[in-house]
Design a protein around this motif. Structure first.
Motif, PDB file in Angstrom:
ATOM      1  N   ASP A  56      49.814 124.503  60.557  1.00  0.00           N
ATOM      2  CA  ASP A  56      51.143 124.818  60.041  1.00  0.00           C
ATOM      3  C   ASP A  56      51.111 126.233  59.464  1.00  0.00           C
ATOM      4  OD1 ASP A  56      53.762 124.606  59.121  1.00  0.00           O
ATOM      5  OD2 ASP A  56      53.265 123.282  57.448  1.00  0.00           O
ATOM      6  N   ASN A  58      53.470 127.356  57.121  1.00  0.00           N
ATOM      7  CA  ASN A  58      53.860 127.268  55.708  1.00  0.00           C
ATOM      8  C   ASN A  58      53.081 126.170  54.998  1.00  0.00           C
ATOM      9  OD1 ASN A  58      55.884 129.318  55.878  1.00  0.00           O
ATOM     10  ND2 ASN A  58      57.158 127.846  56.964  1.00  0.00           N
ATOM     11  N   ASP A  63      49.315 131.082  53.635  1.00  0.00           N
ATOM     12  CA  ASP A  63      50.096 131.210  54.859  1.00  0.00           C
ATOM     13  C   ASP A  63      49.158 130.945  56.034  1.00  0.00           C
ATOM     14  OD1 ASP A  63      51.119 132.643  57.270  1.00  0.00           O
ATOM     15  OD2 ASP A  63      52.737 133.222  55.913  1.00  0.00           O
ATOM     16  N   SER A  84      55.419 125.516  63.256  1.00  0.00           N
ATOM     17  CA  SER A  84      56.326 126.013  62.225  1.00  0.00           C
ATOM     18  C   SER A  84      57.772 125.712  62.551  1.00  0.00           C
ATOM     19  CB  SER A  84      56.165 127.529  62.058  1.00  0.00           C
ATOM     20  OG  SER A  84      57.036 128.009  61.047  1.00  0.00           O
ATOM     21  N   GLY A  85      58.560 125.556  61.496  1.00  0.00           N
ATOM     22  CA  GLY A  85      59.999 125.438  61.642  1.00  0.00           C
ATOM     23  C   GLY A  85      60.645 126.811  61.689  1.00  0.00           C
ATOM     24  N   GLU A  86      59.873 127.828  61.314  1.00  0.00           N
ATOM     25  CA  GLU A  86      60.363 129.212  61.342  1.00  0.00           C
ATOM     26  C   GLU A  86      59.926 129.858  62.642  1.00  0.00           C
ATOM     27  OE1 GLU A  86      59.428 131.689  57.972  1.00  0.00           O
ATOM     28  OE2 GLU A  86      59.286 129.907  56.713  1.00  0.00           O
ATOM     29  N   ALA A  87      60.671 129.612  63.678  1.00  0.00           N
ATOM     30  CA  ALA A  87      60.273 130.110  64.994  1.00  0.00           C
ATOM     31  C   ALA A  87      60.969 131.424  65.339  1.00  0.00           C
ATOM     32  CB  ALA A  87      60.566 129.069  66.054  1.00  0.00           C
ATOM     33  N   THR A  88      60.957 132.359  64.411  1.00  0.00           N
ATOM     34  CA  THR A  88      61.524 133.658  64.734  1.00  0.00           C
ATOM     35  C   THR A  88      60.589 134.358  65.713  1.00  0.00           C
ATOM     36  OG1 THR A  88      60.353 134.782  62.936  1.00  0.00           O
ATOM     37  CG2 THR A  88      62.526 133.849  62.409  1.00  0.00           C
ATOM     38  N   ARG A  91      57.579 135.822  63.982  1.00  0.00           N
ATOM     39  CA  ARG A  91      56.511 134.885  63.605  1.00  0.00           C
ATOM     40  C   ARG A  91      55.698 134.461  64.829  1.00  0.00           C
ATOM     41  NH1 ARG A  91      54.855 134.275  58.450  1.00  0.00           N
ATOM     42  NH2 ARG A  91      55.545 132.272  57.746  1.00  0.00           N
ATOM     43  N   VAL A 105      57.297 124.545  67.824  1.00  0.00           N
ATOM     44  CA  VAL A 105      58.408 124.662  66.894  1.00  0.00           C
ATOM     45  C   VAL A 105      58.800 123.289  66.347  1.00  0.00           C
ATOM     46  CG1 VAL A 105      60.799 125.436  66.663  1.00  0.00           C
ATOM     47  CG2 VAL A 105      59.241 126.651  68.199  1.00  0.00           C
TER      48      VAL A 105
END
Length: 126
Positions: A56, A58, A63, A84-88, A91, A105
């Protein structure tokens, strides 16, 4: 044919760890350990020497992108798939650029997780 690699899951979400573990076991992967924080995960990775780590980004103590290089420098050099849920794009690029073998994701489903595992295994040339 060789068996599937062992897998270590490092994620602070207990439900998600359990879900990933169930999915992997159904696909005949051996989940050798689980951790809810980076430091504990690093220790388990050193002890258990998994073939693949689901990491993960986060985590409560570090990190995941900071932990990734440490894992890749271990003697047994596991494949690491970031979760991660932050799939920018930033990242994802950072993770893959730092040596991750894949990116899953959240919210994840079985098909995405297994596809990432298979991709990581195919990228074994090296």
């Amino acid at each position: 044919m060789a068996g599937k690699p062992t897998v270590l899951i490092i994620d602070d979400d207990t439900v998600l760890r359990s879900l990933m573990s169930s999915i992997l076991r159904q696909e005949e992967y051996v989940v050798c350990g689980e951790a809810s924080a980076a430091d504990a995960g690093l220790k388990l990775c050193e002890q258990l020497k998994p073939g693949i780590v689901l990491l993960d980004i986060n985590l409560p103590d570090h990190d995941g992108l900071e932990v990734l290089p440490e894992m890749l420098q271990m003697a047994h050099r596991p494949k690491v798939i970031m979760v991660s849920g932050e799939a920018t794009m930033e990242r994802v690029r950072a993770a893959l650029g730092a040596g991750a073998s894949g990116f899953v994701v959240k919210p994840l489903n079985a098909a995405k997780l297994i596809a990432a595992m298979e991709h990581a295994l195919k990228s074994k040339a090296g």
